[in-house]
Design an enzyme around this catalytic site. Structure first.
Site, PDB file in Angstrom:
ATOM      1  N   LEU A  53     -21.610  28.939  71.744  1.00  0.00           N
ATOM      2  CA  LEU A  53     -21.247  30.217  72.363  1.00  0.00           C
ATOM      3  C   LEU A  53     -19.935  30.766  71.821  1.00  0.00           C
ATOM      4  O   LEU A  53     -19.619  31.939  72.047  1.00  0.00           O
ATOM      5  CB  LEU A  53     -21.123  30.049  73.882  1.00  0.00           C
ATOM      6  CG  LEU A  53     -22.317  29.431  74.612  1.00  0.00           C
ATOM      7  CD1 LEU A  53     -21.994  29.265  76.094  1.00  0.00           C
ATOM      8  CD2 LEU A  53     -23.563  30.299  74.440  1.00  0.00           C
ATOM      9  N   TYR A 103     -17.543  42.823  62.540  1.00  0.00           N
ATOM     10  CA  TYR A 103     -18.069  41.918  63.558  1.00  0.00           C
ATOM     11  C   TYR A 103     -19.548  41.644  63.318  1.00  0.00           C
ATOM     12  O   TYR A 103     -19.990  40.488  63.323  1.00  0.00           O
ATOM     13  CB  TYR A 103     -17.853  42.517  64.949  1.00  0.00           C
ATOM     14  CG  TYR A 103     -18.426  41.685  66.072  1.00  0.00           C
ATOM     15  CD1 TYR A 103     -17.945  40.415  66.347  1.00  0.00           C
ATOM     16  CD2 TYR A 103     -19.455  42.179  66.872  1.00  0.00           C
ATOM     17  CE1 TYR A 103     -18.459  39.645  67.380  1.00  0.00           C
ATOM     18  CE2 TYR A 103     -19.982  41.416  67.908  1.00  0.00           C
ATOM     19  CZ  TYR A 103     -19.477  40.163  68.155  1.00  0.00           C
ATOM     20  OH  TYR A 103     -20.005  39.401  69.171  1.00  0.00           O
ATOM     21  N   LYS A 107     -21.437  38.010  62.498  1.00  0.00           N
ATOM     22  CA  LYS A 107     -22.488  37.426  63.348  1.00  0.00           C
ATOM     23  C   LYS A 107     -23.769  37.215  62.543  1.00  0.00           C
ATOM     24  O   LYS A 107     -24.461  36.210  62.717  1.00  0.00           O
ATOM     25  CB  LYS A 107     -22.762  38.332  64.557  1.00  0.00           C
ATOM     26  CG  LYS A 107     -21.572  38.525  65.479  1.00  0.00           C
ATOM     27  CD  LYS A 107     -21.023  37.213  66.016  1.00  0.00           C
ATOM     28  CE  LYS A 107     -21.859  36.628  67.131  1.00  0.00           C
ATOM     29  NZ  LYS A 107     -21.196  35.444  67.750  1.00  0.00           N
ATOM     30  N   ASN A 132     -25.200  43.885  75.701  1.00  0.00           N
ATOM     31  CA  ASN A 132     -23.974  43.921  76.488  1.00  0.00           C
ATOM     32  C   ASN A 132     -24.170  43.058  77.741  1.00  0.00           C
ATOM     33  O   ASN A 132     -25.058  43.327  78.548  1.00  0.00           O
ATOM     34  CB  ASN A 132     -23.652  45.354  76.897  1.00  0.00           C
ATOM     35  CG  ASN A 132     -23.386  46.241  75.698  1.00  0.00           C
ATOM     36  OD1 ASN A 132     -22.294  46.265  75.169  1.00  0.00           O
ATOM     37  ND2 ASN A 132     -24.412  46.969  75.253  1.00  0.00           N
ATOM     38  N   PRO A 281     -17.102  43.187 131.551  1.00  0.00           N
ATOM     39  CA  PRO A 281     -17.835  42.676 132.721  1.00  0.00           C
ATOM     40  C   PRO A 281     -18.147  43.782 133.732  1.00  0.00           C
ATOM     41  O   PRO A 281     -17.305  44.634 134.026  1.00  0.00           O
ATOM     42  CB  PRO A 281     -16.855  41.643 133.307  1.00  0.00           C
ATOM     43  CG  PRO A 281     -16.068  41.174 132.128  1.00  0.00           C
ATOM     44  CD  PRO A 281     -15.887  42.389 131.278  1.00  0.00           C
ATOM     45  N   GLY A 282     -19.398  43.778 134.195  1.00  0.00           N
ATOM     46  CA  GLY A 282     -19.839  44.752 135.185  1.00  0.00           C
ATOM     47  C   GLY A 282     -20.272  46.083 134.605  1.00  0.00           C
ATOM     48  O   GLY A 282     -20.763  46.956 135.330  1.00  0.00           O
TER      49      GLY A 282
END
Length: 369
Positions: A53, A103, A107, A132, A281-282
Site C-alpha cells: 500500500l 505520479y 504508478k 478517489n 408527577p400528577g
C-alpha cells in the site's frame, strides 16, 4: 497467516490493519516510514501475503515519485525474489496510472514491475487501480477533496469548489477494505488484467459539496441525512469522524413549562420525528387525536397510564406503562389519547411520530379522553 503490509500507517493501511485484527489475524507485519528497513527483508522471507500500500503522491521533488512508487516496489519484489517467496502480492495503484503525469507514470511503472514479477516467478499478482478513496482517518489538505471538505466543515472553515461540474469516482474505505479481505482469501474481484473494488460511487464535485454542507446544518434543523442513499450515508459517517474532540455534543431546544418539557431529537423526511417528553408527577399530557398522524410511546423512566377513547365512543381503554418494563404503545388514528404521570418522579417518554410536526397542517384536535 503471516501478512506483510507496507504503508501500514497510512490511510488505507490503518483501516486494513484495524479490520484484520477485528477478524482475528494476529501475525501482521506492519511496515511504515519509521520501521527499520532490514525488517522488510526479514518479513519478506516467510510472509504468506503482501499488501503493498505504500506510495508517494505529494513529494517535494518530482523525482521522488518514481523513487517512492516504482523504486520501493522494486525493493519489495527483490526481497521476495531473494527468499524465493512466491506468495500472492497486491499492489495499490491508482486510476491516475492511465494519465501522463509524474505520479501516473510512477504508478504505471510499479504496475509493470508487478506484471513482470508475476510472469517470471509464477506468483499471483493483484493490481488494483483505486479511484478517489474516502473515509475515516484520511488526511485533510493532502490528496482527498472529501477529507479536506469534511475537516473544514467540521471545524467551521469555508470550502472552495473551483469547478462544481468535475465528476469524481469514489470508493469508501470500508468497501475497499472488504475487497482486500476477499483478496486475502483469493476471492478478489477481477476486471481483465486488474482487480477492482466492486462498490464505487460517481458524483460531481458540486454534488459532494452540497451534501457535505448539509451535515453541519442538520444540528440546527435536526434533519437526518438520507441514509437510504449509500453515498450520503458513507459521506455522513466520514464527516462525523472529522469533528473536533470538543465538538461531539450539541444542545437541543427544550420546550418547557410547569407540566414538564418536550424536546425534539431529530426528524426525517420519510421516517418521522423522534422526541423526548417529560411529565411532572400528577400531570396529564395529550387529550387530542389525529386523522392520519400516528405515534409510538415508550416510557423509559417513571410510572404512567396511557388512555384511549375512540372518537364517538364512551369506552376508555387504559395501558399502564413504566420504565421497569419497556413496552411500546402504538397510538392509532381516530382515538383521542393522553398520558398521565401516576408516579412520584418525572415520567420520561420517548416518542416517535410518523411525520415531522408541521404547524401549517398539525392534524391535532383537542378532545379530552
Amino acid at each position: 497467516m503471516r501478512i506483510l503490509i507496507t504503508g501500514a500507517g497510512g490511510f488505507i493501511g490503518k483501516n486494513l490493519v484495524a479490520e484484520l485484527r477485528n477478524r482475528g489475524y494476529d501475525d501482521i507485519r506492519a511496515f511504515d516510514l519509521d520501521t527499520p528497513r532490514p525488517k522488510l527483508d526479514d518479513w519478506a522471507a516467510d510472509c504468506d501475503f503482501v499488501f503493498h500500500l505504500a506510495g508517494v503522491n505529494r513529494p517535494k521533488e518530482e523525482s521522488a515519485f518514481m523513487a517512492g512508487n516504482a523504486g520501493f516496489t522494486a525493493d519489495i519484489l527483490a526481497a521476495l525474489r531473494r527468499h524465493k517467496n512466491t506468495c500472492p502480492v497486491m499492489l495499490a495503484s491508482s486510476i491516475q496510472a492511465e494519465l501522463d503525469n509524474p505520479y501516473g507514470r510512477s504508478k504505471r511503472a510499479g504496475e509493470e514491475l508487478f506484471a513482470t514479477y508475476g510472469a517470471e516467478t509464477g506468483a499471483d499478482v493483484l493490481i488494483y487501480r483505486f479511484p478517489n478513496v474516502f473515509g475515516k482517518w484520511c488526511r485533510p489538505n493532502y490528496n482527498s477533496v472529501v477529507a479536506t471538505f469534511c475537516h473544514n466543515l467540521a471545524h467551521g472553515l469555508p470550502i472552495t469548489v473551483n469547478d462544481p461540474s468535475v465528476t469524481l469516482r469514489l470508493a469508501y474505505i470500508d468497501d475497499l477494505v472488504e475487497e482486500l479481505l476477499r483478496a486475502l482469501q483469493r476471492q478478489e474481484t477481477r476486471e481483465g488484467n486488474f482487480c477492482a473494488v466492486p462498490v464505487t460511487h460517481t458524483a460531481t464535485l458540486g454534488e459532494i459539496a452540497d451534501i457535505l454542507r448539509s451535515f453541519p446544518e442538520s444540528r440546527r434543523t435536526l434533519a437526518v441525512p438520507d441514509m437510504g442513499d449509500p453515498l450520503v450515508k458513507k459521506l455522513y459517517s466520514t464527516y462525523l469522524s472529522y469533528l473536533p474532540e470538543d465538538g461531539f455534543a450539541y444542545p437541543l431546544k427544550m420546550n418547557e413549562d410547569a407540566r414538564g418539557s418536550f424536546t425534539e431529537i431529530l426528524r426525517t423526511a420519510d421516517r418521522g420525528q423522534f422526541s423526548v417528553n417529560v411529565a411532572k408527577p400528577g400531570i396529564t399530557k395529550g387529550n387530542h387525536w389525529h386523522h392520519s398522524k400516528n405515534e409510538k410511546f415508550l416510557v423509559v423512566s417513571g410510572k404512567g397510564i396511557v388512555r384511549f377513547r375512540r372518537i364517538g365512543s364512551d369506552q376508555v381503554i387504559e395501558y399502564p406503562v413504566d420504565g421497569e418494563h419497556l413496552t411500546v404503545v402504538d397510538i392509532p388514528t381516530g382515538y383521542t389519547h393522553s398520558i398521565e404521570n401516576v408516579g412520584d418522579t418525572d415520567l420520561i417518554t420517548f416518542m416517535w411520530a410518523n411525520e415531522p410536526f408541521d404547524p401549517d397542517h398539525p392534524d391535532t384536535y383537542f378532545l379530552p379522553v
